[in-house]
Design an enzyme around this catalytic site. Structure first.
Site, PDB file in Angstrom:
ATOM      1  N   TYR A 144       0.835  -1.070  -0.075  1.00 57.13           N
ATOM      2  CA  TYR A 144      -0.084  -0.111  -0.074  1.00 57.13           C
ATOM      3  C   TYR A 144       0.889   1.327   0.247  1.00 57.13           C
ATOM      4  O   TYR A 144       0.506   2.294  -0.491  1.00 57.13           O
ATOM      5  CB  TYR A 144      -1.121  -0.061   1.340  1.00 57.13           C
ATOM      6  CG  TYR A 144      -1.815  -1.026   1.205  1.00 57.13           C
ATOM      7  CD1 TYR A 144      -1.872  -1.791   0.300  1.00 57.13           C
ATOM      8  CD2 TYR A 144      -3.109  -1.294   2.157  1.00 57.13           C
ATOM      9  CE1 TYR A 144      -3.186  -3.051   0.273  1.00 57.13           C
ATOM     10  CE2 TYR A 144      -4.054  -2.014   2.096  1.00 57.13           C
ATOM     11  CZ  TYR A 144      -3.768  -3.033   1.364  1.00 57.13           C
ATOM     12  OH  TYR A 144      -4.849  -4.065   1.373  1.00 57.13           O
ATOM     13  N   LYS A 194       3.686 -15.187   4.099  1.00 57.42           N
ATOM     14  CA  LYS A 194       3.704 -15.680   2.836  1.00 57.42           C
ATOM     15  C   LYS A 194       4.880 -16.039   2.619  1.00 57.42           C
ATOM     16  O   LYS A 194       5.421 -15.865   1.519  1.00 57.42           O
ATOM     17  CB  LYS A 194       2.961 -15.064   1.645  1.00 57.42           C
ATOM     18  CG  LYS A 194       2.684 -15.718   0.464  1.00 57.42           C
ATOM     19  CD  LYS A 194       1.679 -16.750   0.492  1.00 57.42           C
ATOM     20  CE  LYS A 194       1.554 -17.770  -0.608  1.00 57.42           C
ATOM     21  NZ  LYS A 194       0.641 -18.883  -0.629  1.00 57.42           N
ATOM     22  N   ASP A 226      -2.931 -18.240   3.417  1.00 55.20           N
ATOM     23  CA  ASP A 226      -3.897 -18.847   2.734  1.00 55.20           C
ATOM     24  C   ASP A 226      -4.781 -20.085   3.778  1.00 55.20           C
ATOM     25  O   ASP A 226      -5.542 -20.082   3.724  1.00 55.20           O
ATOM     26  CB  ASP A 226      -3.664 -19.566   1.394  1.00 55.20           C
ATOM     27  CG  ASP A 226      -1.838 -19.901   1.300  1.00 55.20           C
ATOM     28  OD1 ASP A 226      -1.327 -19.680   2.375  1.00 55.20           O
ATOM     29  OD2 ASP A 226      -1.427 -20.560   0.334  1.00 55.20           O
ATOM     30  N   ASP A 250      -5.801  -6.475   6.199  1.00 52.89           N
ATOM     31  CA  ASP A 250      -7.104  -6.024   5.547  1.00 52.89           C
ATOM     32  C   ASP A 250      -8.088  -7.049   5.160  1.00 52.89           C
ATOM     33  O   ASP A 250      -9.022  -6.926   5.595  1.00 52.89           O
ATOM     34  CB  ASP A 250      -6.585  -5.143   4.357  1.00 52.89           C
ATOM     35  CG  ASP A 250      -7.693  -4.199   3.585  1.00 52.89           C
ATOM     36  OD1 ASP A 250      -8.731  -3.981   4.007  1.00 52.89           O
ATOM     37  OD2 ASP A 250      -7.486  -3.537   2.782  1.00 52.89           O
ATOM     38  N   ASP A 254     -11.370  -8.317   7.273  1.00 51.37           N
ATOM     39  CA  ASP A 254     -13.050  -8.356   6.793  1.00 51.37           C
ATOM     40  C   ASP A 254     -13.607  -9.631   6.813  1.00 51.37           C
ATOM     41  O   ASP A 254     -14.726  -9.652   7.037  1.00 51.37           O
ATOM     42  CB  ASP A 254     -12.649  -7.456   5.417  1.00 51.37           C
ATOM     43  CG  ASP A 254     -12.972  -6.201   5.289  1.00 51.37           C
ATOM     44  OD1 ASP A 254     -12.953  -5.441   6.581  1.00 51.37           O
ATOM     45  OD2 ASP A 254     -13.075  -5.506   4.341  1.00 51.37           O
TER      46      ASP A 254
END
Ligand code: NAD
Length: 374
Positions: A144, A194, A226, A250, A254
């Site tokens: 970001y 990851k 994952d 993020d 959610d």
């Protein structure tokens, strides 16, 4: 304790639920002998009406001279986004505040109260194992904030890249927060990355492991993002504190936000390295119900509890609020967003009615009480 709080109620249901949260704050001050003074400031569309900007200098200055920020929500009706009053309102308000105050950690507690399990999309036997997770998301790094570029490659094919960058200080800073939080909870940190693919994740994993050496009383588990996404749905009871980077956080927060069943039940905090924090419900301004008096005030009230815990170290007071909220929900008090058709025991209340009941319980709690803080 004597503290000053900047109150940025914002738009839509923001001012409606903030009014109830401030009543709870006053009750805490009275019950526990603190002085909390507040200054209200405009943000979002409400600020645009007066200043033609979503985050006026005056608001920033009020925030700077406060000990914490209580934030409501901003934004206009979803169909009116091209109106200059609402265009980029959320980014101009919240993201600017994040940047201004260098908030690097977002706290997002996610808990399912057994009496509200019908709102949770998971199976009853999965929920019964318990869902009580603290997500910690890094806010200032990752793709970001790295370079974003769209270009035509040599073969003429349009190409885009977004650079993921983390340095070890950024990672160590949030890892410290995670281990300290776990010490006060159930003693487990799950670090999500990851690392099988990304160098930034390999560094993340290495630094989190180094920080873990200073916390031998906390168990550290590494998990690939994952797998984590699957495990949140398969068995959320395995998680205590989950710490992760900006983008994974993020998405995972959610996904986890649907577990309690309504945005009206969730609180969040964004903190910087100096311990200065902004407290806000992760939901938006809910323009579809603004002005109807039906908004659920619980999220905003739980933001007060988070503020007392994380900015002012008032754990007993925070627990008292959480306990009063849980008792109210266990008694069957429901705003429209959490009501269940055909349920005998429920009492449908409006925004004010819900906070009235929470206040009654709060005043009745014997001090000290840590009933809700298992
Ligand atoms: P929203 O989060 O405002 O609402 C989504 C749904 O949840 C709606 O049905 C709403 O009624 C319900 N809801 C949310 N909070 C509730 C509460 N406390 N009680 C009962 N029901 C509640 O999302 P949206 O409708 O997509 O967005 C509305 C505006 O909010 C947009 O302008 C959006 O940009 C903005 N927004 C702001 C923030 C923020 O201020 N942090 C976050 C998300 C969206």
């Amino acid at each position: 304790m004597d503290k000053h709080i900047a109150v940025l109620a914002g738009d839509g249901i923001g001012p409606e639920v903030m009014e109830q949260a401030l009543r709870v704050l006053s009750a805490i001050a009275e019950k526990f002998g603190h002085r909390f003074s507040t200054t209200t400031a405009l943000v979002g569309g409400a600020a645009y009406d007066k200043y033609e900007t979503h985050l006026p200098e005056e608001t920033k200055s009020i925030c700077r001279s406060s000990d914490a920020i209580l934030f409501g929500s901003v934004g206009g009706p979803v169909g009116d986004m091209n109106n200059p009053k609402w265009k980029n309102c959320e980014a101009n308000s919240i993201l600017s505040l994040r940047k201004t105050f260098s908030f690097n950690v977002n706290y997002r507690p996610v808990k399912v109260i057994p009496e509200l399990e019908y709102l949770c999309p998971l199976k009853k036997e999965v929920i019964e194992r318990g869902v009580d997770i603290l997500f910690l998301r890094e806010l200032l790094g990752d793709c970001y904030f790295g370079e974003h570029r769209t270009f035509n490659a040599e073969n003429g094919v349009r190409t885009a890249t977004d650079l993921i960058t983390y340095d070890e200080e950024q990672i160590a800073s949030i890892a410290e927060v995670a281990f300290r939080a776990a010490q006060k909870r159930r003693g487990k940190v799950t670090s999500v990355d990851k690392a099988n693919v990304l160098d930034a994740s390999k560094l993340w994993r290495a630094v989190v492991r180094e920080v873990a050496l200073g916390y031998p009383d906390v168990t550290l588990e590494d998990m690939l993002v994952d797998n984590c996404a699957m495990q949140i749905v398969r068995d959320p009871s395995q998680f205590d504190v989950v710490v992760t980077g900006n983008m994974f956080g993020d998405i995972l927060t959610d996904a986890a936000a649907v577990l309690p069943g309504s945005l009206g039940l969730l609180a969040s905090a964004s903190m910087n390295r100096e311990g200065f924090g902004l407290y806000e419900p992760p939901g938006g301004s809910a323009q579809d119900i603004a002005g109807t008096g039906t908004a659920n005030p619980v999220a905003q009230i739980l933001c007060v509890a988070l503020m007392l815990r994380h900015s002012f170290a008032l754990e007993t007071e925070a627990c008292a609020i959480e306990s009063a909220v849980e008792t109210t929900l266990k008694e069957g008090y429901r705003t429209r967003d959490i009501a269940r058709s055909g349920e005998d025991n429920q009492k449908i209340v409006d925004t004010r009615g819900m906070s009235e009941r929470i206040l009654e319980h709060l005043l009745a709690i014997t001090v000290p009480s840590t009933a809700a803080c298992s």
